[in-house]
Design a protein around this motif. Structure first.
Motif, PDB file in Angstrom:
ATOM      1  N   ALA A 101      21.416  10.811  26.189  1.00  0.00           N
ATOM      2  CA  ALA A 101      20.100  11.042  26.794  1.00  0.00           C
ATOM      3  C   ALA A 101      20.087  12.338  27.609  1.00  0.00           C
ATOM      4  CB  ALA A 101      19.706   9.856  27.669  1.00  0.00           C
ATOM      5  N   VAL A 102      21.121  12.566  28.401  1.00  0.00           N
ATOM      6  CA  VAL A 102      21.179  13.783  29.217  1.00  0.00           C
ATOM      7  C   VAL A 102      21.322  15.015  28.325  1.00  0.00           C
ATOM      8  CG1 VAL A 102      22.547  15.024  30.946  1.00  0.00           C
ATOM      9  CG2 VAL A 102      22.021  12.610  31.277  1.00  0.00           C
ATOM     10  N   ALA A 103      22.137  14.914  27.279  1.00  0.00           N
ATOM     11  CA  ALA A 103      22.301  16.052  26.361  1.00  0.00           C
ATOM     12  C   ALA A 103      20.984  16.365  25.664  1.00  0.00           C
ATOM     13  CB  ALA A 103      23.394  15.746  25.340  1.00  0.00           C
ATOM     14  N   THR A 104      20.278  15.349  25.225  1.00  0.00           N
ATOM     15  CA  THR A 104      18.989  15.554  24.565  1.00  0.00           C
ATOM     16  C   THR A 104      17.991  16.174  25.537  1.00  0.00           C
ATOM     17  OG1 THR A 104      19.436  13.654  23.152  1.00  0.00           O
ATOM     18  CG2 THR A 104      17.166  14.405  23.258  1.00  0.00           C
ATOM     19  N   LEU A 105      17.940  15.667  26.753  1.00  0.00           N
ATOM     20  CA  LEU A 105      17.034  16.210  27.767  1.00  0.00           C
ATOM     21  C   LEU A 105      17.385  17.653  28.104  1.00  0.00           C
ATOM     22  CD1 LEU A 105      14.749  15.666  29.853  1.00  0.00           C
ATOM     23  CD2 LEU A 105      16.559  15.010  31.433  1.00  0.00           C
ATOM     24  N   LEU A 106      18.655  17.936  28.276  1.00  0.00           N
ATOM     25  CA  LEU A 106      19.096  19.284  28.626  1.00  0.00           C
ATOM     26  C   LEU A 106      18.777  20.283  27.511  1.00  0.00           C
ATOM     27  CD1 LEU A 106      20.519  20.953  30.763  1.00  0.00           C
ATOM     28  CD2 LEU A 106      22.676  20.373  29.684  1.00  0.00           C
TER      29      LEU A 106
END
Length: 139
Positions: A80-85
């Motif tokens: 989720a954080v990688a996708t958001l970033l």
């Protein structure tokens, strides 16, 4: 299922996304170092916008490097954080292109656009979502 078993291999989509994110992290650190050099060698005072750009670039590079290293954890929050970033990076590139076009500068399609799009595409593939258990609801 958050732990890696010996019989289960990391999908190629995740490996490729990890590689591209490592390249992004290195590129961001090199760009940050070059920007710091330019800021320090400038004859006039550093404007706040330049300092914010420097801090933002370094922060993104460090986060991307950390996330690329954490791929093996298979935790959904890493996905989720990688996708958001990557989405934030893509949005930042688009905003930069819009502001530069107002100044009469043509921004070509470059790595700043291609890499986040590629990583987002790879992370949204079913094999990557399954690897990170991103298919199931939180809980």
């Amino acid at each position: 299922m958050a732990e890696l078993t010996k019989t289960e291999h990391m999908p190629s989509a995740v490996k490729n996304a990890q590689f591209v994110m490592m390249v992004q992290g290195v590129w961001g650190l090199v760009g940050g170092a070059l920007l710091l050099f330019l800021l320090l060698s400038a004859s006039d005072d550093v404007r706040p916008a330049e300092a914010v750009a420097f801090c933002f670039g370094i922060m993104i590079a460090v986060l991307i490097g950390w996330l690329a290293r954490k791929r093996i954890s298979r935790r959904r929050r890493v996905w989720a954080v990688a996708t958001l970033l990557e989405g934030v990076m893509l949005l930042g590139y688009v905003v930069t292109v819009i502001f530069e076009s107002d100044l009469g500068i043509d921004a070509p399609v470059g790595p700043g656009l291609i890499m986040p799009v590629a990583v987002l595409f790879l992370l949204l593939l079913p094999s990557a979502r399954t690897w990170f258990n991103a298919e199931s609801p939180p809980g």
